[in-house]
Design an enzyme around this catalytic site. Structure first.
Site, PDB file in Angstrom:
ATOM      1  N   GLY A  44       0.817  -1.414  -0.027  1.00  0.00           N
ATOM      2  CA  GLY A  44      -0.130   0.061  -0.060  1.00  0.00           C
ATOM      3  C   GLY A  44       0.953   1.327  -0.109  1.00  0.00           C
ATOM      4  O   GLY A  44       0.394   2.387  -0.490  1.00  0.00           O
ATOM      5  N   ASP A 100       0.527   3.216   4.357  1.00  0.00           N
ATOM      6  CA  ASP A 100      -0.536   4.095   3.710  1.00  0.00           C
ATOM      7  C   ASP A 100      -1.525   4.555   4.492  1.00  0.00           C
ATOM      8  O   ASP A 100      -1.930   5.676   4.424  1.00  0.00           O
ATOM      9  CB  ASP A 100      -1.137   2.995   2.658  1.00  0.00           C
ATOM     10  CG  ASP A 100      -1.551   1.567   3.132  1.00  0.00           C
ATOM     11  OD1 ASP A 100      -1.259   1.191   4.506  1.00  0.00           O
ATOM     12  OD2 ASP A 100      -2.006   0.787   2.615  1.00  0.00           O
ATOM     13  N   ASP A 103      -5.550   2.510  10.840  1.00  0.00           N
ATOM     14  CA  ASP A 103      -6.735   2.455  11.136  1.00  0.00           C
ATOM     15  C   ASP A 103      -6.945   1.887  12.538  1.00  0.00           C
ATOM     16  O   ASP A 103      -6.811   2.635  13.483  1.00  0.00           O
ATOM     17  CB  ASP A 103      -7.414   1.230  10.175  1.00  0.00           C
ATOM     18  CG  ASP A 103      -9.040   1.058  10.441  1.00  0.00           C
ATOM     19  OD1 ASP A 103      -9.553   1.843  11.059  1.00  0.00           O
ATOM     20  OD2 ASP A 103      -9.425  -0.141   9.892  1.00  0.00           O
ATOM     21  N   LYS A 131      -7.108   7.367   9.969  1.00  0.00           N
ATOM     22  CA  LYS A 131      -8.198   6.814  10.264  1.00  0.00           C
ATOM     23  C   LYS A 131      -8.511   6.965  11.644  1.00  0.00           C
ATOM     24  O   LYS A 131      -8.773   5.763  12.369  1.00  0.00           O
ATOM     25  CB  LYS A 131      -8.883   6.091   9.398  1.00  0.00           C
ATOM     26  CG  LYS A 131     -10.139   5.795   8.951  1.00  0.00           C
ATOM     27  CD  LYS A 131     -10.665   4.787   7.830  1.00  0.00           C
ATOM     28  CE  LYS A 131     -10.150   3.421   8.045  1.00  0.00           C
ATOM     29  NZ  LYS A 131     -10.699   2.537   7.096  1.00  0.00           N
ATOM     30  N   PHE A 152     -13.952   3.033   3.604  1.00  0.00           N
ATOM     31  CA  PHE A 152     -13.105   2.367   3.353  1.00  0.00           C
ATOM     32  C   PHE A 152     -12.402   2.774   2.003  1.00  0.00           C
ATOM     33  O   PHE A 152     -12.870   3.076   0.994  1.00  0.00           O
ATOM     34  CB  PHE A 152     -13.300   0.669   2.837  1.00  0.00           C
ATOM     35  CG  PHE A 152     -12.407  -0.127   2.622  1.00  0.00           C
ATOM     36  CD1 PHE A 152     -11.707  -0.713   3.869  1.00  0.00           C
ATOM     37  CD2 PHE A 152     -11.707  -0.347   1.676  1.00  0.00           C
ATOM     38  CE1 PHE A 152     -10.611  -1.544   3.814  1.00  0.00           C
ATOM     39  CE2 PHE A 152     -10.596  -1.135   1.328  1.00  0.00           C
ATOM     40  CZ  PHE A 152     -10.264  -1.772   2.601  1.00  0.00           C
ATOM     41  N   ASP A 159      -5.862  -0.567  -1.621  1.00  0.00           N
ATOM     42  CA  ASP A 159      -6.501  -1.460  -2.156  1.00  0.00           C
ATOM     43  C   ASP A 159      -8.008  -1.927  -1.653  1.00  0.00           C
ATOM     44  O   ASP A 159      -7.983  -2.004  -0.455  1.00  0.00           O
ATOM     45  CB  ASP A 159      -5.712  -2.743  -2.498  1.00  0.00           C
ATOM     46  CG  ASP A 159      -5.601  -3.625  -1.241  1.00  0.00           C
ATOM     47  OD1 ASP A 159      -5.043  -3.012  -0.321  1.00  0.00           O
ATOM     48  OD2 ASP A 159      -5.970  -4.914  -1.372  1.00  0.00           O
TER      49      ASP A 159
HETATM   50  P1  IMP Z   1      -4.268  -1.183  11.058  1.00  0.00           P
HETATM   51  O1  IMP Z   1      -3.182  -2.297  11.558  1.00  0.00           O
HETATM   52  O2  IMP Z   1      -5.945  -1.619  11.500  1.00  0.00           O
HETATM   53  O3  IMP Z   1      -4.004   0.270  11.403  1.00  0.00           O
HETATM   54  O4  IMP Z   1      -4.514  -1.337   9.500  1.00  0.00           O
HETATM   55  C1  IMP Z   1      -3.495  -1.035   8.752  1.00  0.00           C
HETATM   56  C2  IMP Z   1      -3.469  -1.550   7.422  1.00  0.00           C
HETATM   57  O5  IMP Z   1      -4.900  -2.165   6.962  1.00  0.00           O
HETATM   58  C3  IMP Z   1      -3.133  -0.546   6.342  1.00  0.00           C
HETATM   59  O6  IMP Z   1      -1.724  -0.689   6.043  1.00  0.00           O
HETATM   60  C4  IMP Z   1      -3.819  -0.960   5.103  1.00  0.00           C
HETATM   61  O7  IMP Z   1      -3.349  -1.923   4.444  1.00  0.00           O
HETATM   62  C5  IMP Z   1      -5.145  -1.796   5.595  1.00  0.00           C
HETATM   63  N1  IMP Z   1      -6.417  -0.945   5.753  1.00  0.00           N
HETATM   64  C6  IMP Z   1      -6.939  -0.009   6.774  1.00  0.00           C
HETATM   65  N2  IMP Z   1      -7.982   0.798   6.370  1.00  0.00           N
HETATM   66  C7  IMP Z   1      -7.814   0.543   5.160  1.00  0.00           C
HETATM   67  C8  IMP Z   1      -8.752   1.113   4.302  1.00  0.00           C
HETATM   68  O8  IMP Z   1      -9.630   2.131   4.190  1.00  0.00           O
HETATM   69  N3  IMP Z   1      -8.407   0.958   2.951  1.00  0.00           N
HETATM   70  C9  IMP Z   1      -7.596   0.014   2.445  1.00  0.00           C
HETATM   71  N4  IMP Z   1      -6.705  -0.577   3.251  1.00  0.00           N
HETATM   72  C10 IMP Z   1      -6.869  -0.322   4.603  1.00  0.00           C
HETATM   73 MG    MG Z   2      -0.923  -1.894   4.426  1.00  0.00          MG
END
Ligand code: IMP
Ligand code: MG
Length: 175
Positions: A44, A100, A103, A131, A152, A159
């Site tokens: 990403g 990227d 979340d 986010k 999303f 992606d």
């Molecule tokens: P986290 O571990 O929940 O912070 O998620 C991080 C990873 O989830 C990012 O590196 C993205 O690859 C994926 N991700 C989280 N939210 C989105 C989104 O809205 N669109 C696409 N990929 C996301």
């Molecule tokens: Mg990622």
């Protein structure tokens, strides 16, 4: 026909370029006289990684890691798996993780700990998108391109099921 599931343009290439230049100046000021290792998180972060590295005039090396936690779903499984490790010895180095989007924070929290265990001199995070509504673990984020709502997001490297990474702007999936 355009794909109907993609929302309108949320953030343009122009806005991203401007923000990358601003963050580049900030990174240069923060690490003046030092060297850095940028670690891009595949896949990403590739587009944002290219923007950031071009905007940082410092003694720099780059590397990549690949991790997964998502699969084809839009919510984190909470499990982080390393699919490609570092090729660089980061001991004693200033590491900037380039991601990227944050979340839940689970991925970056894990990666930050991982770099610290390898005795990096410092570890900072540079993310294209944040986010905050999705956060499940507390994490300090040093450089944030843009803060977005709990949609999303796709495009500019991000992606949905491996598609839309090539959109030259940031968009989102319609409900
Ligand atoms: P986290 O571990 O929940 O912070 O998620 C991080 C990873 O989830 C990012 O590196 C993205 O690859 C994926 N991700 C989280 N939210 C989105 C989104 O809205 N669109 C696409 N990929 C996301
Ligand atoms: Mg990622």
């Amino acid at each position: 026909m355009q794909d109907q599931t993609i929302g309108t343009v949320m953030i343009t290439q122009e806005q991203i370029n401007k923000r990358a230049a601003e963050i580049g100046r900030q990174i240069e000021a923060d690490y003046r006289g030092e060297s850095v290792v940028l670690v891009g998180i595949l896949r990403g972060a590739v587009v944002w990684m290219a923007d950031i590295m071009k905007n940082v005039n410092l003694d720099m090396r780059i590397d990549f890691m690949a991790v997964s936690s998502y699969g084809a779903s839009t919510k984190s499984s909470g499990i982080v798996k390393i699919n490609k490790d570092l090729d660089t010895d980061i001991e004693g180095k200033n590491v900037i993780i380039v991601e990227d989007i944050i979340d839940s924070g689970i991925t970056l929290n894990y990666l930050k700990g991982y770099m610290e265990n390898r005795e990096a001199k410092s570890v900072r995070i540079c993310t294209l998108l944040d986010k905050p509504e999705g956060r499940r673990v507390d994490i300090d984020v040093d450089y944030i391109g843009f803060t977005v709502d709990d949609k999303f997001i796709v495009g500019y490297g991000l992606d949905y099921d491996q598609k839309y990474r090539n959109l030259p702007y940031i968009s989102y999936l319609e409900e």
